[in-house]
Motif scaffolding. Sequence first.
Motif, PDB file in Angstrom:
ATOM      1  N   UNK A   1       0.784  -1.061  -0.125  1.00 19.61           N
ATOM      2  CA  UNK A   1      -0.076  -0.121  -0.114  1.00 19.61           C
ATOM      3  C   UNK A   1       0.806   1.174   0.117  1.00 19.61           C
ATOM      4  N   UNK A   2       0.528   2.292  -0.744  1.00 13.73           N
ATOM      5  CA  UNK A   2       1.062   3.627  -0.595  1.00 13.73           C
ATOM      6  C   UNK A   2       0.338   4.606   0.116  1.00 13.73           C
ATOM      7  N   UNK A   3       0.981   5.232   1.155  1.00 11.50           N
ATOM      8  CA  UNK A   3       0.184   6.052   1.866  1.00 11.50           C
ATOM      9  C   UNK A   3       0.728   7.550   1.650  1.00 11.50           C
ATOM     10  N   UNK A   4       0.050   8.507   1.221  1.00 12.36           N
ATOM     11  CA  UNK A   4       0.465   9.877   1.264  1.00 12.36           C
ATOM     12  C   UNK A   4       0.559  10.241   2.673  1.00 12.36           C
ATOM     13  N   UNK A   5       1.404  11.403   2.898  1.00 14.29           N
ATOM     14  CA  UNK A   5       1.711  11.889   4.453  1.00 14.29           C
ATOM     15  C   UNK A   5       0.353  11.634   5.202  1.00 14.29           C
ATOM     16  N   UNK A   6       0.733  10.850   6.489  1.00 12.71           N
ATOM     17  CA  UNK A   6      -0.483  10.936   7.623  1.00 12.71           C
ATOM     18  C   UNK A   6      -1.594  10.239   7.275  1.00 12.71           C
ATOM     19  N   UNK A   7      -1.671   9.558   5.927  1.00 12.78           N
ATOM     20  CA  UNK A   7      -2.817   8.596   5.631  1.00 12.78           C
ATOM     21  C   UNK A   7      -3.075   7.709   6.416  1.00 12.78           C
ATOM     22  N   UNK A   8      -1.938   7.050   6.711  1.00 15.75           N
ATOM     23  CA  UNK A   8      -1.883   5.727   7.589  1.00 15.75           C
ATOM     24  C   UNK A   8      -2.401   5.726   9.010  1.00 15.75           C
ATOM     25  N   UNK A   9      -2.187   7.109   9.397  1.00 15.98           N
ATOM     26  CA  UNK A   9      -2.768   7.537  10.993  1.00 15.98           C
ATOM     27  C   UNK A   9      -4.459   8.075  10.811  1.00 15.98           C
ATOM     28  N   UNK A  10      -4.723   8.064   9.773  1.00 17.21           N
ATOM     29  CA  UNK A  10      -6.374   8.763   9.396  1.00 17.21           C
ATOM     30  C   UNK A  10      -7.344   7.735   9.073  1.00 17.21           C
ATOM     31  N   UNK A  11      -6.852   6.367   8.903  1.00 14.31           N
ATOM     32  CA  UNK A  11      -7.939   5.538   8.579  1.00 14.31           C
ATOM     33  C   UNK A  11      -8.950   5.368   9.513  1.00 14.31           C
ATOM     34  N   UNK A  12     -10.142   5.200   9.352  1.00  6.51           N
ATOM     35  CA  UNK A  12     -11.388   4.950  10.386  1.00  6.51           C
ATOM     36  C   UNK A  12     -11.267   3.397  10.487  1.00  6.51           C
ATOM     37  N   UNK A  13     -11.574   3.134  11.750  1.00  4.38           N
ATOM     38  CA  UNK A  13     -11.632   1.881  12.199  1.00  4.38           C
ATOM     39  C   UNK A  13     -12.669   0.953  11.268  1.00  4.38           C
ATOM     40  N   UNK A  14     -13.789   1.517  10.602  1.00  5.55           N
ATOM     41  CA  UNK A  14     -14.448   0.865   9.786  1.00  5.55           C
ATOM     42  C   UNK A  14     -13.774   0.380   8.612  1.00  5.55           C
ATOM     43  N   UNK A  15     -13.018   1.128   8.207  1.00  4.38           N
ATOM     44  CA  UNK A  15     -11.915   1.128   6.973  1.00  4.38           C
ATOM     45  C   UNK A  15     -11.291  -0.198   7.083  1.00  4.38           C
ATOM     46  N   UNK A  16     -10.827  -0.627   8.451  1.00  9.27           N
ATOM     47  CA  UNK A  16      -9.973  -1.857   8.513  1.00  9.27           C
ATOM     48  C   UNK A  16     -10.773  -3.235   8.005  1.00  9.27           C
ATOM     49  N   UNK A  17     -12.035  -3.201   8.509  1.00 11.60           N
ATOM     50  CA  UNK A  17     -12.927  -4.420   7.845  1.00 11.60           C
ATOM     51  C   UNK A  17     -13.135  -4.251   6.515  1.00 11.60           C
ATOM     52  N   UNK A  18     -13.084  -3.247   5.869  1.00  9.97           N
ATOM     53  CA  UNK A  18     -13.157  -3.167   4.459  1.00  9.97           C
ATOM     54  C   UNK A  18     -11.701  -3.538   3.771  1.00  9.97           C
ATOM     55  N   UNK A  19     -10.739  -3.290   4.545  1.00  4.85           N
ATOM     56  CA  UNK A  19      -9.399  -3.736   4.019  1.00  4.85           C
ATOM     57  C   UNK A  19      -9.387  -5.297   4.109  1.00  4.85           C
ATOM     58  N   UNK A  20      -9.886  -5.642   5.071  1.00  3.87           N
ATOM     59  CA  UNK A  20      -9.899  -7.205   5.317  1.00  3.87           C
ATOM     60  C   UNK A  20     -10.491  -7.990   4.307  1.00  3.87           C
ATOM     61  N   UNK A  21     -11.514  -7.402   4.046  1.00  5.30           N
ATOM     62  CA  UNK A  21     -12.428  -7.878   2.820  1.00  5.30           C
ATOM     63  C   UNK A  21     -11.645  -8.034   1.560  1.00  5.30           C
ATOM     64  N   UNK A  22     -10.987  -6.875   1.240  1.00  7.80           N
ATOM     65  CA  UNK A  22     -10.068  -6.711  -0.045  1.00  7.80           C
ATOM     66  C   UNK A  22      -9.090  -7.825  -0.051  1.00  7.80           C
ATOM     67  N   UNK A  23      -8.358  -7.821   1.135  1.00  6.10           N
ATOM     68  CA  UNK A  23      -7.237  -8.991   1.220  1.00  6.10           C
ATOM     69  C   UNK A  23      -7.625 -10.290   1.258  1.00  6.10           C
ATOM     70  N   UNK A  24      -8.872 -10.514   1.867  1.00  5.94           N
ATOM     71  CA  UNK A  24      -9.326 -11.901   1.923  1.00  5.94           C
ATOM     72  C   UNK A  24      -9.817 -12.140   0.169  1.00  5.94           C
ATOM     73  N   UNK A  25     -10.356 -11.367  -0.353  1.00 10.57           N
ATOM     74  CA  UNK A  25     -10.899 -11.573  -1.812  1.00 10.57           C
ATOM     75  C   UNK A  25      -9.758 -11.663  -2.787  1.00 10.57           C
ATOM     76  N   UNK A  26      -8.604 -11.145  -2.445  1.00 12.87           N
ATOM     77  CA  UNK A  26      -7.474 -11.165  -3.326  1.00 12.87           C
ATOM     78  C   UNK A  26      -6.259 -12.336  -2.743  1.00 12.87           C
TER      79      UNK A  26
END
Length: 244
Positions: free
Chosen positions: A38-63
């Motif tokens: 993953x590429x993060x622009x400055x500070x993006x890695x600290x700004x992800x909302x908790x709900x986005x984590x489940x969305x990311x899990x779903x993407x990783x699982x799908x791939x």
Amino acid sequence: MPLTPLCPSCRQPAQVRRFAASGGAQLELDLCFACQGLWFDPQENTRLAPAAVLQLFELLHAHRGDAHRPLSERLRCPHCSQGLVKGYDIAQGGRYVTYRCAARHGRFSTFGSFMVEKGFVRHLSRLEIEALARRVGTIACTSCGGAVDIRHEHACPYCRSALALLDPEAVDKALERHGRAARQASAQAEERSPEALADALVALERNRAREERERQRERLAGRNSEQFDLVAAGIEFVWSLLRR
């Protein structure tokens, strides 16, 4: 018209995905499933909302069955094309590798390093490492992706990170710590013996490898087919509990 971002490793077009950010905004992250980064622009890695984590899990699982390329020896910033500088950070999940642009355009993280950074892993105990060693010989380091012969090594010989596992209880605690107010993982807090955990992970990884062989008759050149992927197995393990 904005240019399509390129993966810092393989230099192929990255997939731009939108994720919820803290405060109600949205972020656009560049993902490369082939390089598992993953590429993060400055500070993006600290700004992800908790709900986005489940969305990311779903993407990783799908791939999870996608062919994976090894990281390039020279990673380049997608904004200025300068070489990224390899470094190390320490979080609650342990030590992890990160690649930063010297011009401060952002940073590149592998999926495994991102999980370590966010605390979605826990360190494997010596008993768990020994239980896995009786079933598999080599695993991929969660932090840097290096091959670790766990029959002889109890830490990564390349980045010296402790061996870590994506675990339902660790995920649940991390989501709580990040203030998740939406849907909560209902993973059972049952005690699991090192032998039972090793069996579950090996079974999940074997199923994933079988699916990959069915989709791809020729494996990617140079990939070690005997290397056990704790990130992939852990994602499958956690996702199976989240979807109950």
